[in-house]
Scaffold this active site. Structure first.
Site, PDB file in Angstrom:
ATOM      1  N   ASP A  11       1.390  -1.399   0.219  1.00  0.00           N
ATOM      2  CA  ASP A  11       0.072  -0.021   0.127  1.00  0.00           C
ATOM      3  C   ASP A  11       1.042   1.767  -0.215  1.00  0.00           C
ATOM      4  OD1 ASP A  11      -1.092  -1.941   1.972  1.00  0.00           O
ATOM      5  OD2 ASP A  11      -3.390  -1.206   1.479  1.00  0.00           O
ATOM      6  N   ASN A  33      -4.051  -4.458   6.600  1.00  0.00           N
ATOM      7  CA  ASN A  33      -2.990  -5.729   7.362  1.00  0.00           C
ATOM      8  C   ASN A  33      -2.157  -5.703   8.504  1.00  0.00           C
ATOM      9  OD1 ASN A  33      -2.271  -6.770   4.870  1.00  0.00           O
ATOM     10  ND2 ASN A  33      -1.772  -4.367   4.219  1.00  0.00           N
ATOM     11  N   THR A 117      -6.783  -0.231  -1.368  1.00  0.00           N
ATOM     12  CA  THR A 117      -6.313  -1.684  -1.343  1.00  0.00           C
ATOM     13  C   THR A 117      -5.898  -2.106  -0.298  1.00  0.00           C
ATOM     14  OG1 THR A 117      -4.555  -0.497  -0.829  1.00  0.00           O
ATOM     15  CG2 THR A 117      -4.659  -0.364  -3.442  1.00  0.00           C
ATOM     16  N   PHE A 157      -6.866 -11.893   0.259  1.00  0.00           N
ATOM     17  CA  PHE A 157      -6.410 -11.757   1.788  1.00  0.00           C
ATOM     18  C   PHE A 157      -7.592 -10.500   1.776  1.00  0.00           C
ATOM     19  CE2 PHE A 157      -5.297 -10.759   6.290  1.00  0.00           C
ATOM     20  CZ  PHE A 157      -5.400  -9.029   6.230  1.00  0.00           C
ATOM     21  N   ASN A 158      -7.284  -9.477   0.794  1.00  0.00           N
ATOM     22  CA  ASN A 158      -8.317  -8.671   1.081  1.00  0.00           C
ATOM     23  C   ASN A 158      -9.622  -8.669   0.562  1.00  0.00           C
ATOM     24  OD1 ASN A 158      -6.106  -6.667   0.986  1.00  0.00           O
ATOM     25  ND2 ASN A 158      -6.272  -6.167  -0.965  1.00  0.00           N
ATOM     26  N   HIS A 232       1.745  -5.994  -5.063  1.00  0.00           N
ATOM     27  CA  HIS A 232      -0.163  -6.070  -5.436  1.00  0.00           C
ATOM     28  C   HIS A 232       0.094  -4.370  -5.175  1.00  0.00           C
ATOM     29  CE1 HIS A 232       0.548 -10.171  -3.539  1.00  0.00           C
ATOM     30  NE2 HIS A 232       1.302  -9.914  -2.627  1.00  0.00           N
ATOM     31  N   ASP A 233      -0.656  -4.023  -4.785  1.00  0.00           N
ATOM     32  CA  ASP A 233      -1.578  -2.423  -4.386  1.00  0.00           C
ATOM     33  C   ASP A 233      -0.944  -1.392  -5.614  1.00  0.00           C
ATOM     34  OD1 ASP A 233      -2.024  -2.576  -0.983  1.00  0.00           O
ATOM     35  OD2 ASP A 233      -2.665  -3.932  -2.352  1.00  0.00           O
TER      36      ASP A 233
HETATM   37  O1  RIB Z   1      -2.695 -10.106  -1.000  1.00  0.00           O
HETATM   38  C1  RIB Z   1      -2.862  -8.971  -1.336  1.00  0.00           C
HETATM   39  C2  RIB Z   1      -3.669  -7.902  -0.090  1.00  0.00           C
HETATM   40  O2  RIB Z   1      -3.387  -8.006   1.023  1.00  0.00           O
HETATM   41  C3  RIB Z   1      -2.166  -6.606  -0.618  1.00  0.00           C
HETATM   42  O3  RIB Z   1      -3.451  -5.814  -0.520  1.00  0.00           O
HETATM   43  C4  RIB Z   1      -2.203  -6.201   0.376  1.00  0.00           C
HETATM   44  O4  RIB Z   1      -1.552  -5.036   1.545  1.00  0.00           O
HETATM   45  C5  RIB Z   1      -2.981  -6.852   1.500  1.00  0.00           C
HETATM   46  O5  RIB Z   1      -3.088  -5.956   2.605  1.00  0.00           O
HETATM   47 CA    CA Z   2      -3.180  -3.136   0.444  1.00  0.00          CA
END
Ligand code: RIB
Ligand code: CA
Length: 304
Positions: A11, A33, A117, A157-158, A232-233
Site C-alpha cells: 500500500d 494488514n 487496496t 486476503f483483501n 500487489h497494491d
Molecule cells: O493479498 C494481498 C493484499 O493483502 C495486499 O493489498 C496487501 O497489502 C494485503 O492487504
Molecule cells: Ca493492502
C-alpha cells in the site's frame, strides 16, 4: 482518485506511485494488514515521505462488516510496515468518517476513481449509503481476489477479510478493474529491484529498500519459489496511470460468501458459453513488470 488502503508495505508503494502520477483527492484507511490505528499511522508516515502531507486523510472501518477482524502481522510485522524506522508523522488524520468523506469527495469530483487496496469495508459502506456513486465515479480499481488465493487456496486476503463487503462491491454495478493475484505475482520485489529502490533517493531510498527487504523476507520464508514480495497494491494505481502496461479480459466476477472452503473466492466466469455471466469486471491478466517497476523508481525519485 481516492485511495482506500491498509498500509501495509505494498500500500505504501501504491501511495508513492499515486502521489507522482495521479491527482489524489483523498486517502482513507481501513483495518486489514494491521489494526486501524496502525494502518492510519502508516498512511500518515507515507504521505509525509512522498510530500503529500497536505492530502486529506480520513480513517474508516476498524473491522469487517460481518467477519471477525483478522490481521496479517505474519506478513507485514507488528507495526503493519516493519523493516524501516521513520520519523513520527507530521500530521494527524483529518477525520474518522471515511465513508462520508468518500461519498462527499466522489460527489464533488464526478469521474473520480476509487482505488481500494485493502479490505473493501469502507467502499461497500459508501456504496450502500450512496448508491448514486455507481454512476458518479468512473469506477473502482481494486487490488483483490484473483484466479487463486493466498490466505486460503481460493481466497485472497483483501477479499477473504470481508467477503460480504467484496460481494456488495462486485455486485454494485460500478465499473470494476481488478488486480488479482494472478497479475500481482508477476511484479515481485527481486533483490535487483530492491537495489534500484535503495539507489533511487538518498534518504527515502534506503528506508523503502528496508521495507521491501522485510516484506520479501517474509514472503520468501512462506513460499518455495518466490523471488521477492509481490507489489500487489501498486497495480491498482498503475492500472489507471499506466494502462498501456496491462493486458486484460472482461469477465463476470462474483464473490463466494458461504463456501466451507471457498469463502472469499472471486469466481471469474471464463466460460465460452453464450449463457456466461454479463461482464462486470476488467480482469487484469498481464503486466509489463519491468516498465511498471521503472515507474515505481521514478515515483521514488520524485519524493522530496
Ligand atoms: O493479498 C494481498 C493484499 O493483502 C495486499 O493489498 C496487501 O497489502 C494485503 O492487504
Ligand atoms: Ca493492502
Amino acid at each position: 482518485m481516492i485511495i482506500d488502503c491498509d498500509p501495509g508495505h505494498d500500500d505504501a508503494f501504491a501511495l508513492i506511485v499515486a502521489s507522482k502520477f495521479a491527482e489524489i483527492l483523498g486517502v482513507t484507511t481501513v483495518a486489514g494488514n494491521a489494526p486501524l490505528d496502525l494502518t492510519t499511522k502508516n498512511a500518515r508516515i507515507i504521505l509525509d515521505i512522498c510530500g503529500a502531507a497536505g492530502v486529506q486523510l480520513h480513517s474508516g472501518a476498524n473491522r469487517p462488516l460481518v467477519a471477525e477482524p483478522i490481521h496479517a502481522a505474519y506478513i507485514h510485522g507488528e507495526s503493519g510496515m516493519d523493516g524501516a524506522t521513520f520519523s513520527p508523522p507530521s500530521r494527524p488524520v483529518d477525520g474518522t468518517d471515511a465513508v462520508h468523506f468518500i461519498i462527499d469527495t466522489a460527489r464533488s469530483n464526478p469521474g473520480a476513481w476509487l482505488v481500494p487496496t485493502g479490505p473493501l469495508t469502507n467502499i461497500a459502506l459508501a456504496l450502500r449509503v450512496a448508491p448514486d456513486l455507481v454512476s458518479t465515479i468512473s469506477g473502482i480499481s481494486l487490488m483483490g481476489g484473483g484466479r487463486f488465493g493466498n490466505r486460503t487456496a481460493s481466497a485472497e486476503f483483501n477479499i477473504w477479510c470481508d467477503p460480504e463487503a467484496a460481494s456488495a462491491v462486485f455486485d454494485s454495478g460500478a465499473k470494476i478493474v481488478m488486480s488479482g493475484l494472478h497479475l500481482t505475482h508477476q511484479i515481485m520485489a527481486t533483490s535487483a529491484r530492491i537495489e534500484m529502490v535503495r539507489n533511487a533517493h538518498a534518504t527515502v531510498g534506503p528506508k523503502l529498500a528496508g521495507l521491501l527487504e522485510f516484506f520479501s523476507k517474509t514472503y520468501k520464508s512462506l513460499h518455495d519459489d518466490f523471488e521477492g514480495a509481490p507489489l500487489h497494491d501498486v497495480c491498482a494505481v498503475l492500472a489507471l496511470t499506466h494502462p498501456q502496461l496491462f493486458g486484460a479480459s472482461e469477465r463476470h466476477v462474483a464473490v463466494e460468501i458461504d463456501g466451507a472452503i471457498t469463502r472469499g473466492m472471486t469466481v471469474i466466469d471464463d466460460r465460452h458459453v453464450i449463457a456466461r455471466g454479463k461482464a462486470n469486471t476488467r480482469v487484469l491478466e498481464t503486466i509489463d513488470s519491468d516498465a511498471a517497476f521503472s515507474a515505481i523508481v521514478e515515483a521514488i525519485k520524485a519524493c522530496p
